[in-house]
Design an enzyme around this catalytic site. Structure first.
Site, PDB file in Angstrom:
ATOM      1  N   SER A  13       0.800  -1.204  -0.068  1.00 15.73           N
ATOM      2  CA  SER A  13       0.117   0.054   0.213  1.00 15.73           C
ATOM      3  C   SER A  13       1.135   1.344  -0.015  1.00 15.73           C
ATOM      4  O   SER A  13       0.587   2.342  -0.598  1.00 15.73           O
ATOM      5  CB  SER A  13      -1.058   0.124   1.171  1.00 15.73           C
ATOM      6  OG  SER A  13      -0.234   0.183   2.306  1.00 15.73           O
ATOM      7  N   MET A  95      10.466  -6.624   4.540  1.00 15.15           N
ATOM      8  CA  MET A  95      10.736  -7.485   5.614  1.00 15.15           C
ATOM      9  C   MET A  95      12.039  -8.606   5.681  1.00 15.15           C
ATOM     10  O   MET A  95      11.869  -9.613   5.676  1.00 15.15           O
ATOM     11  CB  MET A  95       9.539  -8.349   5.999  1.00 15.15           C
ATOM     12  CG  MET A  95       8.383  -7.512   6.409  1.00 15.15           C
ATOM     13  SD  MET A  95       8.462  -6.143   7.445  1.00 15.15           S
ATOM     14  CE  MET A  95       8.471  -7.090   9.095  1.00 15.15           C
ATOM     15  N   HIS A  96      13.241  -7.760   5.569  1.00  5.24           N
ATOM     16  CA  HIS A  96      14.414  -8.658   5.455  1.00  5.24           C
ATOM     17  C   HIS A  96      15.480  -7.664   5.737  1.00  5.24           C
ATOM     18  O   HIS A  96      15.618  -6.416   5.465  1.00  5.24           O
ATOM     19  CB  HIS A  96      14.532  -9.056   3.812  1.00  5.24           C
ATOM     20  CG  HIS A  96      16.186  -9.557   3.650  1.00  5.24           C
ATOM     21  ND1 HIS A  96      16.218 -10.667   3.391  1.00  5.24           N
ATOM     22  CD2 HIS A  96      17.230  -8.656   3.299  1.00  5.24           C
ATOM     23  CE1 HIS A  96      17.577 -10.858   3.284  1.00  5.24           C
ATOM     24  NE2 HIS A  96      18.234  -9.812   3.007  1.00  5.24           N
ATOM     25  N   HIS A 114       9.181   3.091   9.031  1.00  2.00           N
ATOM     26  CA  HIS A 114       8.992   2.183   9.982  1.00  2.00           C
ATOM     27  C   HIS A 114       7.841   2.639  10.850  1.00  2.00           C
ATOM     28  O   HIS A 114       7.859   4.144  11.111  1.00  2.00           O
ATOM     29  CB  HIS A 114      10.279   2.420  10.957  1.00  2.00           C
ATOM     30  CG  HIS A 114      10.299   1.438  12.298  1.00  2.00           C
ATOM     31  ND1 HIS A 114      10.013  -0.157  12.173  1.00  2.00           N
ATOM     32  CD2 HIS A 114      10.187   1.574  13.518  1.00  2.00           C
ATOM     33  CE1 HIS A 114       9.795  -0.426  13.288  1.00  2.00           C
ATOM     34  NE2 HIS A 114      10.053   0.454  14.184  1.00  2.00           N
ATOM     35  N   ASP A 154      16.441   0.081  12.230  1.00  2.00           N
ATOM     36  CA  ASP A 154      15.591   1.161  12.643  1.00  2.00           C
ATOM     37  C   ASP A 154      16.419   2.237  13.350  1.00  2.00           C
ATOM     38  O   ASP A 154      15.642   2.979  14.166  1.00  2.00           O
ATOM     39  CB  ASP A 154      14.514   0.676  13.403  1.00  2.00           C
ATOM     40  CG  ASP A 154      13.476  -0.432  12.563  1.00  2.00           C
ATOM     41  OD1 ASP A 154      13.305  -0.332  11.156  1.00  2.00           O
ATOM     42  OD2 ASP A 154      12.663  -1.147  13.048  1.00  2.00           O
ATOM     43  N   GLU A 183       1.304   6.915   7.038  1.00  2.00           N
ATOM     44  CA  GLU A 183       2.354   6.378   6.262  1.00  2.00           C
ATOM     45  C   GLU A 183       2.295   6.865   4.824  1.00  2.00           C
ATOM     46  O   GLU A 183       3.348   7.169   4.217  1.00  2.00           O
ATOM     47  CB  GLU A 183       2.548   4.901   6.277  1.00  2.00           C
ATOM     48  CG  GLU A 183       2.958   4.262   7.869  1.00  2.00           C
ATOM     49  CD  GLU A 183       3.304   2.952   7.592  1.00  2.00           C
ATOM     50  OE1 GLU A 183       4.040   2.319   8.454  1.00  2.00           O
ATOM     51  OE2 GLU A 183       2.252   2.163   7.014  1.00  2.00           O
TER      52      GLU A 183
HETATM   53  C1  GRF Z   1       3.923  -0.459   6.793  1.00  2.00           C
HETATM   54  O1  GRF Z   1       3.362  -0.325   8.140  1.00  2.00           O
HETATM   55  C2  GRF Z   1       5.504  -0.379   7.195  1.00  2.00           C
HETATM   56  O2  GRF Z   1       5.694   0.886   8.105  1.00  2.00           O
HETATM   57  C3  GRF Z   1       5.983  -1.577   7.530  1.00  2.00           C
HETATM   58  O3  GRF Z   1       5.413  -2.671   6.830  1.00  2.00           O
HETATM   59  C4  GRF Z   1       4.155  -1.959   6.303  1.00  2.00           C
HETATM   60  C5  GRF Z   1       4.024  -2.194   4.992  1.00  2.00           C
HETATM   61  O4  GRF Z   1       2.841  -2.106   4.429  1.00  2.00           O
HETATM   62  N1  GRF Z   1       7.454  -1.557   7.720  1.00  2.00           N
HETATM   63  P1  GRF Z   1       2.549  -2.044   2.805  1.00  2.00           P
HETATM   64  O5  GRF Z   1       3.079  -3.499   2.358  1.00  2.00           O
HETATM   65  O6  GRF Z   1       3.314  -0.951   2.390  1.00  2.00           O
HETATM   66  O7  GRF Z   1       1.120  -2.069   2.817  1.00  2.00           O
END
Ligand code: GRF
Length: 202
Positions: A13, A95-96, A114, A154, A183
């Site tokens: 997103s 996520m890596h 983050h 982070d 975000e």
């Molecule tokens: C977000 O909340 C971001 O802060 C975190 O992972 C999520 C990713 O969401 N690191 P998306 O895949 O952009 O919808």
């Protein structure tokens, strides 16, 4: 035109927010490539719908070949540099944890989103942990940040931060929704700032 490479692992997103900002001429660059470390990441569909090239590379393929995480990071960095020569790499739900084998190739050119404020709730599941602390009565707000990426997770210098209140009656879902909405506003702004001002924005 500045080249942006976006790394994702999931829904994308935030990638969508970047795509929308680019379409409105508000990103300060073009998304040249979207990389996912998960085959099923919905963000890949979003990229394809916006005609952005994609690359899927999983760590499992490397591990199955007897290679290491550093091999994965080094090869991915080399591929991105050779094919895109990016001005900026955006970790948008990636996520890596990247090792120096990747980070050293793009010093000061990698930013991460983050869902917590600097110095709070580093690492995975930051929203869940914020919500648990809110329910326990020890937190009334959380936040989000976009920051430079260094090997400590982070911990790089913040570029933009925003406080997000936890409000009475919040469920994990309503808090999550408030965070994601914020975000989607902050990430395109941070990309534009970094592309315009480089390291001189702090
Ligand atoms: C977000 O909340 C971001 O802060 C975190 O992972 C999520 C990713 O969401 N690191 P998306 O895949 O952009 O919808």
């Amino acid at each position: 035109m500045k080249n942006i490479v976006v790394l994702i692992s999931g829904s994308g997103s935030n990638l969508q927010a970047l795509i929308n900002a680019e379409a409105k001429g508000q990103l300060g660059g073009r998304i040249a490539l979207v990389v996912s470390n998960k085959k099923a990441a919905y963000g890949l569909v979003r990229a394809a719908e916006a005609n952005i090239p994609t690359l899927v590379r999983t760590l499992k393929e490397y591990k199955d070949d007897g290679k290491t995480r550093e091999d994965y990071d080094r090869d991915l960095a080399a591929h991105i540099e050779a094919t895109q020569a990016p001005d900026l790499i955006v970790l948008a739900g990636w996520m890596h944890i990247l090792s120096p084998a990747f980070i050293d190739q793009f010093r000061d050119k990698i930013i991460n989103l983050h869902p917590a404020l600097p110095g709070e709730l580093d690492g995975a599941h930051a929203i869940d942990r914020a919500y648990e602390e809110f329910k326990a009565g020890i937190r009334t707000r959380t936040g989000i940040m976009v920051h430079h990426v260094i090997p400590e997770v982070d911990k790089g210098d913040p570029i933009l931060t925003m406080e997000i209140p936890c409000v009475a009656g919040d469920t994990l879902e309503t808090l999550e929704e408030r965070i994601h909405t914020a975000e989607h506003q902050i990430l395109p702004k941070a990309v534009r700032l970094v592309l315009q001002h480089g390291d001189n924005i702090l």
